[in-house]
Design a protein around this motif. Structure first.
Motif, short mmCIF file in Angstrom:
data_model
loop_
_atom_site.label_atom_id
_atom_site.label_comp_id
_atom_site.label_asym_id
_atom_site.label_seq_id
_atom_site.Cartn_x
_atom_site.Cartn_y
_atom_site.Cartn_z
N VAL A 82 0.82 -1.22 0.00
CA VAL A 82 0.00 0.00 0.00
C VAL A 82 0.86 1.27 0.00
O VAL A 82 0.54 2.23 -0.72
N PRO A 83 1.98 1.35 0.77
CA PRO A 83 2.81 2.56 0.67
C PRO A 83 3.31 2.82 -0.75
O PRO A 83 3.40 3.98 -1.18
N LYS A 84 3.62 1.76 -1.50
CA LYS A 84 4.05 1.92 -2.90
C LYS A 84 2.90 2.47 -3.74
O LYS A 84 3.11 3.33 -4.61
N MET A 85 1.68 2.01 -3.49
CA MET A 85 0.52 2.52 -4.20
C MET A 85 0.35 4.02 -3.97
O MET A 85 0.07 4.78 -4.90
N ILE A 86 0.54 4.44 -2.72
CA ILE A 86 0.41 5.86 -2.39
C ILE A 86 1.49 6.68 -3.09
O ILE A 86 1.22 7.77 -3.63
N GLU A 87 2.69 6.14 -3.13
CA GLU A 87 3.80 6.83 -3.81
C GLU A 87 3.50 6.99 -5.30
O GLU A 87 3.72 8.06 -5.88
N LEU A 88 2.96 5.94 -5.93
CA LEU A 88 2.62 6.02 -7.35
C LEU A 88 1.51 7.03 -7.60
O LEU A 88 1.53 7.77 -8.58
N MET A 89 0.53 7.09 -6.70
CA MET A 89 -0.56 8.06 -6.86
C MET A 89 -0.02 9.48 -6.73
O MET A 89 -0.35 10.37 -7.54
N ASN A 90 0.81 9.72 -5.73
CA ASN A 90 1.35 11.07 -5.52
C ASN A 90 2.24 11.54 -6.65
O ASN A 90 2.33 12.74 -6.93
N SER A 91 2.90 10.60 -7.33
CA SER A 91 3.81 10.96 -8.42
C SER A 91 3.12 10.94 -9.79
O SER A 91 3.78 11.12 -10.81
#
Length: 354
Positions: free
Chosen positions: A333-342
């Motif tokens: 999930v942290p990776k998903m958030i990083e992808l969304m923010n970028s």
């Protein structure tokens, strides 16, 4: 002898003390009389989940801390409460649901506006003020649930129960005649579904975004035209030329204040509408003279209650409208958030459970 049933589960929890996510082991909850215990099949990420990590002026309320994030999921009924409303479901039912709890579901606001404004003032939103769905199990209010249509798979349909309902009503609530021009501003997790709904409703669609990946997604979803508002400095003129003076509705699915500031230039004067769906960090500003003199209207769309959820889901099933979702594991999930923010994600991102 068989092994004892599990008592704990893994959950991705936001902790305001360090503004981070933690993959915690927590007790599996028990349903109250009006609730269902759900074994989560799929939980997907929404931009409003990411707002927990950001300062914002839009009234996002955090309740318990830490709190399991996520408010968009589908799954299977694992247990039912003892009450009448819960007894309408049976163990094993594939279900989707939305996230308001502890409201009355019976006052004018609950039935006609949104549960957030329930006259009791007790409403909580799972994933924010109460535990949500990035977990192996969750309890949900049975009044907020529905058995999935046969054509919808619980392992891929989670985005329909926020993004889908929100995007459907963002388009439908414009109340336009078939053949009208609709601009979908933001073609990502919400917008790629908005384009599909708009096409299924018979509208001509223009997608607007700031990344080439999202522009490609817009075209893949059926947009008649798509513009990169950063790369194409003439996009507003091109849109007004294409549409004979502007679109009938600009439906904004983004969290960008600038994108809202840019909407009046592409809306047809006198008949056009700006539909507010996405929530930027800062308050929006509209020109009072524009509104007073009827240059355009500003409207909001109800993003989902148990009273309007079913229409959106059944429309999705009938027209084979499905979210484009990339699958991840719970620990990612942290990776998903990083992808969304970028802005590197296309469509929706979701955790699919075994």
């Amino acid at each position: 002898m068989g092994s004892a049933p599990a008592q704990t589960m893994r959950a991705q929890q936001y902790d305001a003390r360090d503004n981070k996510l933690h993959l915690n082991e927590i007790p599996i909850p028990s349903p109250r009389e009006h609730e269902l215990l759900i074994k989560i099949a799929c939980a997907s990420l929404c931009h409003s989940d990411v707002m927990l990590f950001e300062p914002n002026e839009q009234g996002l309320i955090l309740g318990k801390n830490p709190v399991t994030i996520g408010h968009e999921a589908t799954g299977y009924v694992a247990a039912t409460g003892s009450g009448e409303v819960a007894s309408k479901f049976k163990k094993g039912d594939p279900v989707g649901f939305i996230c308001a709890i502890d409201c009355c579901f019976d006052c004018y606001a609950c039935k006609n506006v949104h549960n957030a404004w329930c006259e009791t003032g007790k409403t909580k939103m799972q994933g924010f003020s109460e535990d949500g769905y990035f977990a192996e199990y969750a309890v949900i209010d049975a009044r907020e649930a529905m058995v999935l249509p046969e054509s919808l798979d619980p392992k891929s349909s989670a985005p329909l129960f926020c993004a889908g309902v929100t995007a459907y009503h963002g388009i439908a609530d414009c109340e336009l005649a078939p053949g009208s021009w609709v601009a979908v501003v933001g073609c990502g997790g919400l917008g790629h579904m908005g384009i599909q709904y708009a096409k299924a409703m018979g509208y001509k669609v223009i997608g607007i975004d700031i990344t080439e990946a999202a522009i490609e997604e817009a075209k893949n979803c059926g947009a008649d035209h798509a513009f990169n508002s950063v790369e194409d400095k003439e996009y507003q003129k091109k849109i007004t030329d294409l549409t004979g003076g502007g679109v009938h509705a600009a439906v904004n699915f983004t969290a960008s204040k600038k994108s809202y500031d840019d909407c009046p230039a592409i809306v047809k004067p006198g008949v056009g509408m700006i539909m507010v769906v996405g929530i930027p960090r800062a308050p929006l500003q509209f020109n009072a003279l524009d509104i007073a003199l009827g240059r355009y209207r500003v409207k909001g769309s109800n993003n989902g209650t148990c009273y309007n959820m079913k229409a959106a889901i059944e429309f999705s099933a009938k027209h084979n409208i499905k979210p484009h979702m990339t699958s991840f594991k719970l620990e990612e999930v942290p990776k998903m958030i990083e992808l969304m923010n970028s802005h590197k994600a296309q469509g929706r991102m979701g955790v699919v459970f075994d």
